[in-house]
Write a protein that holds these residues in place. Structure first.
Motif, short mmCIF file in Angstrom:
data_model
loop_
_atom_site.label_atom_id
_atom_site.label_comp_id
_atom_site.label_asym_id
_atom_site.label_seq_id
_atom_site.Cartn_x
_atom_site.Cartn_y
_atom_site.Cartn_z
N TYR A 98 -7.53 17.27 -5.27
CA TYR A 98 -8.54 17.71 -6.23
C TYR A 98 -8.11 17.44 -7.68
CZ TYR A 98 -11.36 19.90 -2.65
OH TYR A 98 -12.16 20.12 -1.56
N LYS A 99 -6.95 16.83 -7.86
CA LYS A 99 -6.55 16.49 -9.23
C LYS A 99 -7.52 15.51 -9.86
CE LYS A 99 -2.53 15.27 -12.03
NZ LYS A 99 -1.09 14.94 -12.06
N VAL A 150 0.83 -1.21 0.00
CA VAL A 150 0.00 0.00 0.00
C VAL A 150 0.86 1.25 0.00
CG1 VAL A 150 -1.72 1.33 1.29
CG2 VAL A 150 -1.95 -1.15 1.11
N ILE A 151 1.91 1.27 0.83
CA ILE A 151 2.76 2.46 0.89
C ILE A 151 3.46 2.70 -0.44
CG2 ILE A 151 4.83 1.29 1.75
CD1 ILE A 151 3.56 4.78 2.73
N ARG A 152 3.77 1.64 -1.16
CA ARG A 152 4.41 1.80 -2.46
C ARG A 152 3.46 2.48 -3.46
NH1 ARG A 152 5.29 -3.14 -3.41
NH2 ARG A 152 3.91 -3.58 -5.17
N PHE A 153 2.22 2.03 -3.47
CA PHE A 153 1.24 2.64 -4.37
C PHE A 153 0.90 4.07 -3.94
CE2 PHE A 153 0.20 -1.85 -5.38
CZ PHE A 153 0.40 -1.78 -6.76
N LEU A 154 0.77 4.28 -2.64
CA LEU A 154 0.46 5.63 -2.15
C LEU A 154 1.57 6.61 -2.50
CD1 LEU A 154 -1.09 4.82 1.35
CD2 LEU A 154 -2.27 5.89 -0.58
N SER A 155 2.80 6.16 -2.39
CA SER A 155 3.94 7.01 -2.72
C SER A 155 3.92 7.40 -4.19
CB SER A 155 5.25 6.31 -2.38
OG SER A 155 5.35 6.07 -0.99
N THR A 156 3.59 6.42 -5.04
CA THR A 156 3.51 6.71 -6.48
C THR A 156 2.38 7.69 -6.77
OG1 THR A 156 4.36 4.51 -7.02
CG2 THR A 156 3.18 5.69 -8.76
N LEU A 157 1.20 7.45 -6.17
CA LEU A 157 0.06 8.34 -6.38
C LEU A 157 0.35 9.74 -5.83
CD1 LEU A 157 -2.81 5.85 -5.45
CD2 LEU A 157 -2.36 6.81 -7.71
N GLY A 215 3.36 11.07 -5.64
CA GLY A 215 4.30 11.68 -6.57
C GLY A 215 3.63 12.21 -7.82
N CYS A 216 2.51 11.58 -8.21
CA CYS A 216 1.76 12.02 -9.39
C CYS A 216 0.74 13.12 -9.06
CB CYS A 216 1.03 10.85 -10.02
SG CYS A 216 2.13 9.61 -10.74
N GLY A 217 0.60 13.41 -7.76
CA GLY A 217 -0.28 14.50 -7.38
C GLY A 217 -1.71 14.12 -7.09
#
Length: 261
Positions: free
Chosen positions: A74-75, A48-55, A57-59
């Motif tokens: 709000y993106k 989960v932390i890996r995906f959250l970090s990616t999301l 980073g993408c804003g």
């Protein structure tokens, strides 16, 4: 080849997990703890932390500074608004209008509300071209005596109906037209319960229709699809099998607009 397929499958699973996190956060009120996200989605915290970090980073995701809880930015809304502005309702729903017309062999219309009127935005005439005069693309019709109009009125309060009556009245077109507020409210209660509506020769003698609601991601009725034909033929069209079929198609169309009901 098998190795490539396995890699593709893993990538697909990763996309599914990312969207599961996005949908989870969108359904929750307020920021969420990492461990709660992992527990509820039955994923490892490290995943989960890996995906959250990616999301993040993408804003698309951010964290509260004091609690470190995660929330959507709000993106997501920005993208949703761009999609909404670039896709015409008519284009999305046209295939369903045509499918129904082909299946039931009657005239089928797609209509929306504008300025307290029904406005027709797509029409497929039946094989004998039988269609009410008002049901042409761009034409308007009253809310109180059309099947689609009754569905669209489900969005509104009694105050709106009072304003509509004050501005538009409840004009009579045939002996079957609803011309009192009390009868209109009773009719809307029936429509709300059934989740479909009829025009039983209320606009034109000899013509009947059944209308189904199209809802968006908020649950609001944004359009209606109606099947219209001569009264004698519609007696056969309006049976339980066809009603179930129309409900199924209306739900499929609504899901294209994000409805989850």
């Amino acid at each position: 080849m098998e190795e490539l397929k396995e890699k593709a499958s893993k990538k697909n699973q990763s996309v599914e997990k990312a969207f599961a996190i996005i949908e989870y956060l969108s359904a929750k009120q307020g920021p969420q703890r990492l461990q709660d996200i992992a527990n509820d989605l039955e994923m490892n915290s490290s995943t989960v932390i890996r995906f959250l970090s990616t999301l993040q980073g993408c804003g698309y995701v951010d964290q509260e500074r004091d609690t470190l809880k995660y929330y959507l930015t709000y993106k997501i809304c920005f993208i949703a608004n761009k999609v909404s502005s670039n896709i015409e309702l008519r284009d999305v729903l046209r295939p369903y209008v045509r499918e129904i017309a082909g299946a039931l062999k009657e005239s089928v219309c797609l209509a929306v509300e504008q300025d307290m009127n029904v406005v027709y935005i797509e029409v497929v005439p039946g094989p004998d071209q039988m269609i009410k005069t008002m049901q042409r693309i761009g034409n308007q019709a009253p809310l109180h005596c059309t099947g689609v109009g009754k569905l669209l009125l489900l969005n509104h309060s009694e105050d709106f109906i009072d304003k509509m009556i004050e501005k538009k009245g409840l004009p009579r077109f045939t002996d079957y037209t609803i011309v009192t507020k009390q009868l209109l409210l009773q009719e809307l209660e029936s429509v709300r319960r059934l989740d479909y509506a009829f025009d039983n020769e209320e606009c034109e003698i000899g013509a009947r229709c059944i209308s189904l609601p199209i809802r968006d991601f908020t649950g609001k009725v944004v359009a209606g699809i109606s099947v219209t034909g001569p009264s004698f033929r519609m007696d056969e069209v309006i049976n339980q099998d066809n009603i179930d079929y129309l409900k199924k198609i209306a739900l499929e169309a609504s899901r294209k607009l994000g409805y989850e009901g």
